[in-house]
Structure formats: C-alpha cells, structure tokens
Design an enzyme around this catalytic site. Structure first.
Site, PDB file in Angstrom:
ATOM      1  CG  ASP A   1     -11.000 -90.805 -37.045  1.00 19.17           C
ATOM      2  OD1 ASP A   1     -11.801 -91.128 -37.927  1.00 19.17           O
ATOM      3  OD2 ASP A   1     -11.218 -89.890 -36.230  1.00 19.17           O
TER       4      ASP A   1
ATOM      5  CG  ASP B   1     -13.552 -85.056 -39.350  1.00 18.26           C
ATOM      6  OD1 ASP B   1     -13.030 -84.034 -39.814  1.00 18.26           O
ATOM      7  OD2 ASP B   1     -14.503 -85.640 -39.899  1.00 18.26           O
TER       8      ASP B   1
ATOM      9  CG  ASP C   1     -10.796 -87.946 -32.436  1.00 21.30           C
ATOM     10  OD1 ASP C   1     -11.041 -88.751 -33.358  1.00 21.30           O
ATOM     11  OD2 ASP C   1     -11.541 -86.983 -32.153  1.00 21.30           O
TER      12      ASP C   1
END
Length: 341
Positions: free
Chosen positions: A26, A28, A225
C-alpha cells in the site's frame, strides 16, 4: 496461509524479503504520508529489492495514473516503473470490460486515472449521462470534483445503467488531515438512487485478482497500514500480510481485530521486510514474546520488559485467543500504555 481463525501473529526464521517473492505494498501510510517518504521506507525498499524481492505498489486511489504514481515514487528515491503500480481504477476497468461490449461508452465520475484505465481495456470514457453509457464508474476525483458530477451519475444509475465503484474507502489522508474519500461520494449516489454499485478495490477479490495478474506473484506478501482494506484484502485473497504501524491503525484497533483483520505479521515500519519475525509461544495461561508475557482474564495484562513490539505481539496473541472468532472486548489500554503504544 490458513483461512482459519488466527490467534497470534506468526514468526519467521527468514527475513520476509526472502520468504516471499513479491511485496504488494500500500502507499499512503506505508511508503509515504502527505507526499513525503515515511522514515526508513526508502532504504528498506532498496535493500529488499536488491535482495531479489519484487516490489509492487497497490492503491485504492483511482485518481492518479500509474505513470504519475511511479514518477512520484521515483522522485522520493524509490525507482519505480508504471508496470509496478496497480490501482483500483485498473481493477474496476477490467470488471466493467467483462460485462459490457468492446468499445462501449462508460460515464466517468472521477479523475484521469479512471479514464486511462478504461481506455486500456478498450472502453470509451464519456462525461454525460446523455451519451447513453453502458456503465457508470465512480472513483476518487480529488477535492475539486463538483456536485454536478454526482448528479450525472444519479441520472444514469436511476435509469438502470450498471454502476461500478473503484473502491468505497470513506476517508482519504491529506496534508491537512482526513478528507472524504470515494466511499463518501458513492454514498451520495446511493442515497439519491437506492442502487448498489459493484466494487472492485481493496478488500474485495477483483483488486487482488488484478494485482496477481499484473505482477505474476507466486508467494506474495501484502504490506499495509489499514485493517479493513489491506489486511482484509489479504485475508480474502488467502495470502499473508504484514501490518506496519506507520499509518492509521493503532494498538487498540489491532488488539480488537476480528479474524479477517488480523495480520500474519506486525512490525513498526518497512524495516520489518528485512528481518525475521519472533515466535510467540504459549506459557501456562499466557503468551510470551521476547521478554514479555501477556494474559487475558478480566482485562489484558502484560508483565516483563523488552522491545515494545514484542509486547504488542504477545498482547495480540492473548487478545485474539480470548476473542476467538469475534472481536476482543477486553480492556488493554493499561498494557498498551506500558509499551508506549
């Protein structure tokens, strides 16, 4: 990876960059935040890549094209080609192409990333419901997307035109804080029409399929995250995952995670790709990792000393075992405070 109920993070005797052939990262909250690289990200990814791990960047943000994402990563010091970037725009474009005729017109409510992905699949982007589109696709269009675009989508969807969404993330991080994401925009059209879109992005299978088709990964590791997109997406795809604590997930959310949100591994940041992972062992009524022992009775308790991450891993084992196939409701705030988490 087993699809049973995970009761503790797993250990690994090998560095994760050697145990898996491809990292599905991922962006961001993992690689960058607010446009700047997260601490240790650039060096960790360089070492993983030099060791033979393929790096692929997987994002639910449908606004930017793969070329633009690759250029940004390269500017941050992470050499990246457009072929290394997989977006929810690409996943939804493939999904649409499988259900409409070749060359069909598709009403686009979003940005350039969607238009490029549709053309890649031989479809024709249009801007108005008056062009008799065969489908409507909605993706994040940035903060300047006007209200009239939602009206165009609503006109077509209310007529029964098939409706697709790149993803339904309700929020998106920005340099000024948390902003409404594509999921919030999708809700506008849903409320206006009463319809339900087909969704492609994480955590749903179309995104995982797109990623595997484009990377050819045989032993992928999802790195993210967010529990409800990255980790759940890995669970739905039947592959292992690494949660890094540089983004939106905190210790309390991790301890309370239901099975589909429990990562295989937990680490502070992307340096976790370069190391093995410690074993968590059963010790009487508790779980031990490093110098810590965690138990679950009326609340989560933690004894010992050592690396805070080892304490968090032990607490996960105690919480997830106590919760079984549900979400842990035991209070762990005192234990987390001992770890500074």
């Amino acid at each position: 990876m087993s699809q049973g109920v995970r009761t503790r993070p797993e250990g690994s005797g090998q560095p994760l960059s050697e145990a898996y052939d491809t990292a599905l990262l991922d962006l961001d909250g993992v690689v960058y935040a607010g446009g700047s690289a997260i601490a240790h990200a650039v060096g960790s990814l360089e070492r993983a890549r030099d060791g033979g791990m393929h790096l692929a960047y997987v994002t639910n943000n449908a606004l930017r094209t793969p070329d633009a994402v690759a250029e940004h990563l390269t500017e941050l010091g992470i050499p990246t080609g457009a072929d290394d970037v997989i977006t929810s725009a690409q996943a939804v474009a493939r999904l649409i192409s499988e259900q409409v005729p070749a060359g069909a017109r598709v009403l686009v409510i979003g940005g350039e990333g969607l238009r490029v992905a549709l053309r890649e699949r031989g479809l024709t982007p249009v801007e108005s419901a008056d062009y008799d589109p065969a489908a409507v696709v909605q993706g994040y269009g940035g903060p300047d997307l006007t209200w009239s675009r939602f009206a165009e989508a609503s006109y077509a969807v209310a007529r029964g035109v098939p409706w697709f969404a790149s993803n339904t993330d309700l929020t998106i991080p920005s340099g000024r804080g948390i902003a409404p994401g594509n999921g919030a925009a999708v809700e506008v059209v849903r409320i206006a029409t009463g319809a339900e879109p087909q969704v492609a992005g994480k955590p749903l299978p179309p995104m995982h399929r797109e990623t595997i088709l484009r990377t050819g990964a045989e032993r992928p590791l999802v790195v993210g995250d967010r529990l409800d997109t990255d980790i759940e997406g890995a669970f739905n795809g039947g592959v292992d995952s690494l949660l890094v604590l540089t983004g939106v997930t905190d210790g309390s959310q991790l301890l309370a995670a239901p099975p589909r949100h429990r990562p295989t591994y937990v680490d502070a940041d992307l340096r976790g790709l370069l190391t093995g992972q410690p074993e968590i062992t059963r010790e009487g009524d508790g779980f031990q990792c490093g110098g810590w022992t965690a138990t679950a009775a009326d609340r989560l308790e933690l004894e010992g000393d050592g690396e805070p991450l080892d304490g968090l891993r032990a607490l996960c084992a105690a919480a997830w075992t106590a919760a079984g196939d549900g979400s842990c409701e035991l209070d762990g705030e005192k234990a987390l405070a001992r770890l500074g988490l």
